[in-house]
Design a protein around this motif. Sequence first.
Motif, PDB file in Angstrom:
ATOM      1  N   THR A  32     105.646  74.811  33.058  1.00 29.77           N
ATOM      2  CA  THR A  32     104.419  75.501  33.464  1.00 29.77           C
ATOM      3  C   THR A  32     104.493  76.978  33.117  1.00 29.77           C
ATOM      4  N   PHE A  33     105.634  77.587  33.375  1.00 31.38           N
ATOM      5  CA  PHE A  33     105.825  79.006  33.087  1.00 31.38           C
ATOM      6  C   PHE A  33     105.716  79.279  31.585  1.00 31.38           C
ATOM      7  N   LEU A  34     106.343  78.416  30.784  1.00 31.21           N
ATOM      8  CA  LEU A  34     106.297  78.594  29.326  1.00 31.21           C
ATOM      9  C   LEU A  34     104.873  78.419  28.796  1.00 31.21           C
ATOM     10  N   THR A  39      99.987  80.603  26.379  1.00 36.06           N
ATOM     11  CA  THR A  39      98.539  80.830  26.512  1.00 36.06           C
ATOM     12  C   THR A  39      98.221  82.314  26.510  1.00 36.06           C
ATOM     13  N   GLN A  40      99.069  83.090  27.184  1.00 42.46           N
ATOM     14  CA  GLN A  40      98.863  84.541  27.234  1.00 42.46           C
ATOM     15  C   GLN A  40      98.989  85.164  25.847  1.00 42.46           C
ATOM     16  N   MET A  41      99.978  84.678  25.063  1.00 47.85           N
ATOM     17  CA  MET A  41     100.179  85.214  23.700  1.00 47.85           C
ATOM     18  C   MET A  41      99.036  84.807  22.776  1.00 47.85           C
ATOM     19  N   GLN A  42      98.532  83.555  22.953  1.00 48.08           N
ATOM     20  CA  GLN A  42      97.442  83.084  22.095  1.00 48.08           C
ATOM     21  C   GLN A  42      96.149  83.855  22.347  1.00 48.08           C
ATOM     22  N   ASN A  43      95.961  84.317  23.554  1.00 47.84           N
ATOM     23  CA  ASN A  43      94.713  84.982  23.916  1.00 47.84           C
ATOM     24  C   ASN A  43      94.861  86.499  24.034  1.00 47.84           C
ATOM     25  N   THR A  53     109.054  94.209  26.030  1.00 48.45           N
ATOM     26  CA  THR A  53     109.703  94.355  27.339  1.00 48.45           C
ATOM     27  C   THR A  53     109.117  93.385  28.351  1.00 48.45           C
ATOM     28  N   ASP A  54     107.767  93.231  28.324  1.00 40.94           N
ATOM     29  CA  ASP A  54     107.112  92.293  29.235  1.00 40.94           C
ATOM     30  C   ASP A  54     107.538  90.863  28.947  1.00 40.94           C
ATOM     31  N   LEU A  55     107.612  90.525  27.646  1.00 41.17           N
ATOM     32  CA  LEU A  55     108.011  89.175  27.262  1.00 41.17           C
ATOM     33  C   LEU A  55     109.441  88.887  27.708  1.00 41.17           C
ATOM     34  N   THR A  56     110.321  89.841  27.473  1.00 43.20           N
ATOM     35  CA  THR A  56     111.725  89.666  27.879  1.00 43.20           C
ATOM     36  C   THR A  56     111.836  89.505  29.393  1.00 43.20           C
ATOM     37  N   SER A  57     111.031  90.299  30.102  1.00 44.53           N
ATOM     38  CA  SER A  57     111.054  90.240  31.563  1.00 44.53           C
ATOM     39  C   SER A  57     110.612  88.873  32.059  1.00 44.53           C
ATOM     40  N   GLN A  58     109.551  88.321  31.451  1.00 40.17           N
ATOM     41  CA  GLN A  58     109.050  87.019  31.871  1.00 40.17           C
ATOM     42  C   GLN A  58     110.044  85.911  31.541  1.00 40.17           C
TER      43      GLN A  58
END
Length: 269
Positions: A32-34, A39-43, A53-58
């Motif tokens: 679910t997290f992935l 979805t966030q990257m696609q949009n 930094t945000d991506l690494t954090s997530q």
Amino acid sequence: MGINATTNDPVNNDIDAQKKPQKSQSDDMRDTFLQMIVTQMQNQDPTKPMDNTDLTSQLAQIATLESMNNLNDSVSVISKQINSGQSMAAVEYVGRGVLIPGSDIALVPVSDDKNNTRVKADNPLPGTDQSIQQYSDSDDGHDEPEKSGFESTPFGFFLSKPADKIEITIRDKNKGIVRTITVEGETKVDIYDKIWDGRNDNGELVADTKGKYTFEVKATMKGEEIPQTNIFRLKYATVHGITPGAGAPLLDVGIGNSVPLSDIYKAYL
């Protein structure tokens, strides 16, 4: 001879579905997290791409969450193993007499019959007769042995600080003092048990031999009283069986009374 499934029994004919491993809660949360990140990257706004930094954090949050769920699974397995071991240990106490927290004393008739089994106090206070006959609740059809007197069920205390004087006070149901027993001398940190002969301070057998009595313990060291928080009074009980508890088995020591294994201070053979 074949066995036919009834019309009420659900039958799953999808062999592949039966062989397919079920996903754990950790796997579901990770997927679910992935999906949320994808979805966030696609949009995302092409002119303002997601910060590394945000991506690494997530991604780090995903790893942390998965580690925590794996830890919970491991703890659950260990907990089940511990509970299984406790259940096996609890079975060994069934039918045996034990000392558990409490201050009740009961008198039982005893005889001089040498064939009768008697419980011995393992670590008695000095200068006392430390034996008591065990009686069954059931009638075995034999003639009851001639009674020569009464003795109490074992009782005692755990002393968590050394003392040089112990005073035990036995009271009747009206809180009246029946017997005072004083023991002077070094008493180390340990569990002590004792048998009361059912006699008062005048040496006379108490009138109410079927009544319930209670006891108190006072300990001093060099004239200074030891706090009651360092003295744990113990009463006698028989373990009748095992009952389920919240996460661990309980020992049935009488109608409406069950105690955990941790409440067993001593067991008698």
